[in-house]
Design a protein around this motif. Structure first.
Motif, short mmCIF file in Angstrom:
data_model
loop_
_atom_site.label_atom_id
_atom_site.label_comp_id
_atom_site.label_asym_id
_atom_site.label_seq_id
_atom_site.Cartn_x
_atom_site.Cartn_y
_atom_site.Cartn_z
N GLU A 257 -31.27 11.14 -64.39
CA GLU A 257 -30.40 11.97 -65.24
C GLU A 257 -31.25 12.95 -66.04
OE1 GLU A 257 -27.79 9.68 -67.67
OE2 GLU A 257 -26.88 8.62 -65.98
N GLY A 258 -30.78 14.20 -66.14
CA GLY A 258 -31.46 15.23 -66.90
C GLY A 258 -32.48 16.02 -66.10
N TYR A 259 -32.72 15.64 -64.85
CA TYR A 259 -33.71 16.35 -64.03
C TYR A 259 -33.25 17.77 -63.70
CZ TYR A 259 -37.11 12.68 -62.81
OH TYR A 259 -38.12 11.76 -62.85
N TYR A 260 -34.25 18.64 -63.51
CA TYR A 260 -34.04 20.01 -63.02
C TYR A 260 -34.46 20.00 -61.55
CZ TYR A 260 -34.35 25.14 -62.83
OH TYR A 260 -34.17 26.46 -62.51
N ILE A 261 -33.52 20.32 -60.66
CA ILE A 261 -33.73 20.16 -59.22
C ILE A 261 -33.37 21.44 -58.50
CG2 ILE A 261 -33.00 18.85 -57.16
CD1 ILE A 261 -32.21 16.64 -59.43
N ILE A 262 -34.19 21.82 -57.53
CA ILE A 262 -33.92 23.01 -56.71
C ILE A 262 -33.83 22.57 -55.24
CG2 ILE A 262 -34.64 25.32 -56.03
CD1 ILE A 262 -36.27 25.48 -58.60
N ASP A 263 -32.70 22.87 -54.63
CA ASP A 263 -32.48 22.62 -53.20
C ASP A 263 -32.53 23.98 -52.51
OD1 ASP A 263 -31.66 21.79 -50.70
OD2 ASP A 263 -29.85 20.75 -51.39
N VAL A 264 -33.63 24.25 -51.79
CA VAL A 264 -33.92 25.64 -51.41
C VAL A 264 -33.18 26.12 -50.16
CG1 VAL A 264 -36.16 25.63 -52.54
CG2 VAL A 264 -36.01 25.01 -50.10
N CYS A 265 -32.71 25.21 -49.31
CA CYS A 265 -31.92 25.58 -48.12
C CYS A 265 -30.74 24.62 -48.07
CB CYS A 265 -32.76 25.50 -46.85
SG CYS A 265 -34.15 26.66 -46.79
N LEU A 278 -25.89 10.94 -57.82
CA LEU A 278 -26.92 9.98 -58.23
C LEU A 278 -27.31 10.16 -59.70
CD1 LEU A 278 -29.23 10.04 -55.06
CD2 LEU A 278 -27.73 8.18 -55.78
N ILE A 279 -27.26 11.40 -60.21
CA ILE A 279 -27.62 11.64 -61.61
C ILE A 279 -26.38 11.70 -62.51
CG2 ILE A 279 -29.77 12.81 -61.01
CD1 ILE A 279 -28.42 15.49 -61.62
N HIS A 280 -25.23 11.28 -61.93
CA HIS A 280 -23.98 11.20 -62.70
C HIS A 280 -23.60 12.53 -63.35
CE1 HIS A 280 -25.71 7.05 -62.61
NE2 HIS A 280 -24.52 6.82 -62.08
N ASN A 281 -23.89 13.60 -62.62
CA ASN A 281 -23.51 14.95 -63.08
C ASN A 281 -24.24 15.36 -64.36
OD1 ASN A 281 -22.01 17.27 -62.48
ND2 ASN A 281 -20.31 16.67 -63.81
N LYS A 282 -25.39 14.70 -64.62
CA LYS A 282 -26.15 14.98 -65.84
C LYS A 282 -27.52 15.51 -65.48
CE LYS A 282 -23.75 11.34 -68.39
NZ LYS A 282 -23.89 10.00 -69.03
N THR A 305 -15.44 18.83 -55.15
CA THR A 305 -15.95 17.58 -55.73
C THR A 305 -15.99 17.60 -57.26
OG1 THR A 305 -18.22 18.40 -55.47
CG2 THR A 305 -17.34 16.99 -53.71
N GLY A 306 -16.00 18.79 -57.84
CA GLY A 306 -15.93 18.89 -59.30
C GLY A 306 -17.23 18.69 -60.04
N PHE A 307 -18.36 18.66 -59.34
CA PHE A 307 -19.65 18.51 -60.03
C PHE A 307 -20.04 19.83 -60.68
CE2 PHE A 307 -20.18 15.02 -56.86
CZ PHE A 307 -20.36 13.98 -57.76
N ASN A 308 -20.16 19.82 -62.01
CA ASN A 308 -20.49 21.07 -62.70
C ASN A 308 -21.97 21.21 -63.04
OD1 ASN A 308 -20.80 19.35 -64.89
ND2 ASN A 308 -18.79 19.87 -65.78
N CYS A 309 -22.79 20.28 -62.50
CA CYS A 309 -24.23 20.41 -62.73
C CYS A 309 -24.91 21.20 -61.60
CB CYS A 309 -24.87 19.03 -62.85
SG CYS A 309 -24.87 18.08 -61.32
N ILE A 310 -24.13 21.59 -60.57
CA ILE A 310 -24.69 22.32 -59.42
C ILE A 310 -24.35 23.81 -59.56
CG2 ILE A 310 -24.86 22.45 -56.91
CD1 ILE A 310 -23.59 19.71 -56.74
N PHE A 311 -25.35 24.64 -59.33
CA PHE A 311 -25.15 26.09 -59.37
C PHE A 311 -25.61 26.68 -58.03
CE2 PHE A 311 -25.93 24.39 -63.54
CZ PHE A 311 -24.96 24.97 -64.33
N ALA A 312 -24.68 27.22 -57.28
CA ALA A 312 -25.01 27.80 -55.97
C ALA A 312 -25.45 29.24 -56.15
CB ALA A 312 -23.81 27.74 -55.03
N GLU A 313 -26.51 29.63 -55.45
CA GLU A 313 -27.01 31.01 -55.57
C GLU A 313 -27.65 31.46 -54.27
OE1 GLU A 313 -29.45 30.78 -59.03
OE2 GLU A 313 -30.79 29.29 -58.21
N CYS A 314 -27.56 32.76 -54.05
CA CYS A 314 -28.09 33.37 -52.83
C CYS A 314 -29.56 33.75 -53.07
CB CYS A 314 -27.26 34.60 -52.47
SG CYS A 314 -27.58 35.22 -50.80
#
Length: 450
Positions: A257-265, A278-282, A305-314
């Motif tokens: 929880e609280g991690y900053y994560i980047i999923d690059v592809c 896994l991080i309970h949206n935190k 899914t309603g997860f507001n901790c994910i930000f999609a970007e190009c």
């Protein structure tokens, strides 16, 4: 009293359209999705027939062409596309669809030829199909083992030879057999939103067959259903379609929880969604991909899914983003690859790749890794994964990372199920079909800057 009867649908004609579209280069899994979306009036059995005949005809192309060439004076590569696909469809039905009578296969092939304005070739089609039907049980395959496997499993010879050299003949046979295993859908339950037990009850009440995974308690296999979008839990965002081997990426990352994560592809977003659960949206997850279309797919799943901790970007993963250098606790680099681990799901991959392409992809992977590794903070984690089984894209890249980047390979022991842990290596190579999974490669590194 009169009744309004729905017009009869020619399912084989729909499949022929799909095959001709695939012949123009469009990917098979996208064709299936769009065709089923466009024909929502079809029942479960009709949808299953279309999907199986289309995918099966593509999967078994090498074998179909081998058989046709034994009985036709005109070789397959000299035929008009419409006739070629009518014959391929017919061979597939004769050999692999026992519920379809031989007479129906022959008659429908002739009807299709006439419907497509090839009446002059209907006699040829009829003769070839009937001759194959009479002689199917006596067809002989090549005696040389690798050539026999090429025909028997419709796998390009270079792939067969590569696997035999790398894994040995028995393992290669097991991989080839797994490609044709009955397909089920694997889903992951978002346990921060509901429980697995509740989902199982609802899915079974809605008519699906449900099987619990023996490797991951949040994973289920479902079958005997019409459309995934019909399920309550899908629409509520409680479940995500994701192969089990892909779920192990999130587990290997071990996010907090609280991690900053980047999923690059990231597209279509399955791994990012898993980590959000896994991080309970935190925390904060940046889910990136190259095109607006792919980012749109991620956003669809985020919305559902309603997860507001994910930000999609190009973002182009080959271009350095200076704003996030050294900021990420975890970088997920599940990179573009040859896809030879998912041949069972994407049936045209095996015809669209080559040794040259594999080498080019390995080069691209290194280019991306050299950029995105800079986003990991000291002590942070880099996950490198692919859905393929080639040494060039997997083990060779692990070695390259350790030799060229400030990272040390970490053991996946206790992070992943012990059944899939390789005691000889810290990374994991899952072969296609192992525990019913797609082929997948997963490795985890820790940044070791002083």
């Amino acid at each position: 009293m009169t009744t309004n009867k729905a017009p009869e649908v020619n399912l084989r004609n729909i499949v022929l359209n799909m095959l001709l579209e695939n012949n123009k280069g469009r990917l098979s899994h996208l064709i299936v999705k769009d065709t089923l979306d466009e024909n929502k009036n079809l029942d479960k059995n009709q949808r299953a027939f279309i999907t199986r005949l289309f995918q099966g005809t593509i999967e078994r192309t090498i074998e179909e062409d081998y058989i046709i060439n034994l009985f036709s004076k005109t070789k397959v590569n000299k035929m008009k596309p419409v006739i070629r696909y009518i014959l391929r469809m017919s061979v597939y039905q004769l050999k692999y669809m026992d519920s379809v009578p031989e007479s129906a296969v022959c008659n429908e092939a002739v009807k299709l030829a006439k419907k497509r304005k090839f009446s002059n070739l209907s006699g040829f089609v009829n003769g070839v199909v009937r001759n194959i039907a009479r002689n199917m049980d006596s067809i002989k395959y090549p005696e040389k083992e690798n050539e026999r496997l090429e025909i028997e499993y419709s796998m390009p010879l270079w792939i067969v030879d590569m696997w035999i050299e790398r894994f040995g003949i028995e393992t290669t046979k097991n991989i080839l057999k797994s490609v044709y295993n009955k397909k089920t859908t694997t889903i992951r339950v978002n346990t921060s939103k509901t429980t697995v037990d509740e989902v199982v009850v609802r899915l079974e009440n809605e008519g699906a067959k449900v099987k619990r995974s023996t490797l991951y308690s949040n994973a289920l296999e479902i079958s005997d259903y019409n459309q995934i979008a019909d399920f309550y839990d899908f629409n509520k965002g409680n479940i995500v379609v994701q192969n089990l081997s892909s779920m192990f990426v999130g587990m290997a990352a071990n996010p907090k929880e609280g991690y900053y994560i980047i999923d690059v592809c990231a597209a279509p977003g399955g791994k990012s969604l898993h980590i959000a659960d896994l991080i309970h949206n935190k925390g904060k997850i940046r889910a990136r991909d190259l095109t607006e279309y792919k980012v749109g797919l991620i956003n669809e799943n985020i919305k559902r899914t309603g997860f507001n901790c994910i930000f999609a970007e190009c973002k182009d993963a080959t271009k350095l983003d200076k704003n996030v250098i050294g900021k990420a606790d975890i970088v997920i680099a599940d990179l573009p690859c040859s896809g030879l681990g998912v041949i069972g799901n994407k049936v045209d991959i095996k015809y669209n790749t080559s040794i040259e392409q594999i080498n080019e992809l390995a080069k691209l992977q290194k280019e991306i890794l050299s950029v995105v590794s800079k986003y990991v903070k000291p002590g942070g984690t880099l996950i490198y994964s692919t859905c393929t089984v080639t040494k060039e894209e997997n083990e060779d890249n692990v070695k390259w990372i350790e030799e060229n980047l400030p990272f040390k390979l970490q053991s996946l022991n206790k992070k992943l199920p012990e059944q899939i842990i390789d005691n000889k290596h810290d990374y994991v190579q899952i072969l296609p079909g192992k525990y019913g999974m797609d082929g997948f490669f997963i490795s985890a590194f820790r940044r070791i800057d002083k």
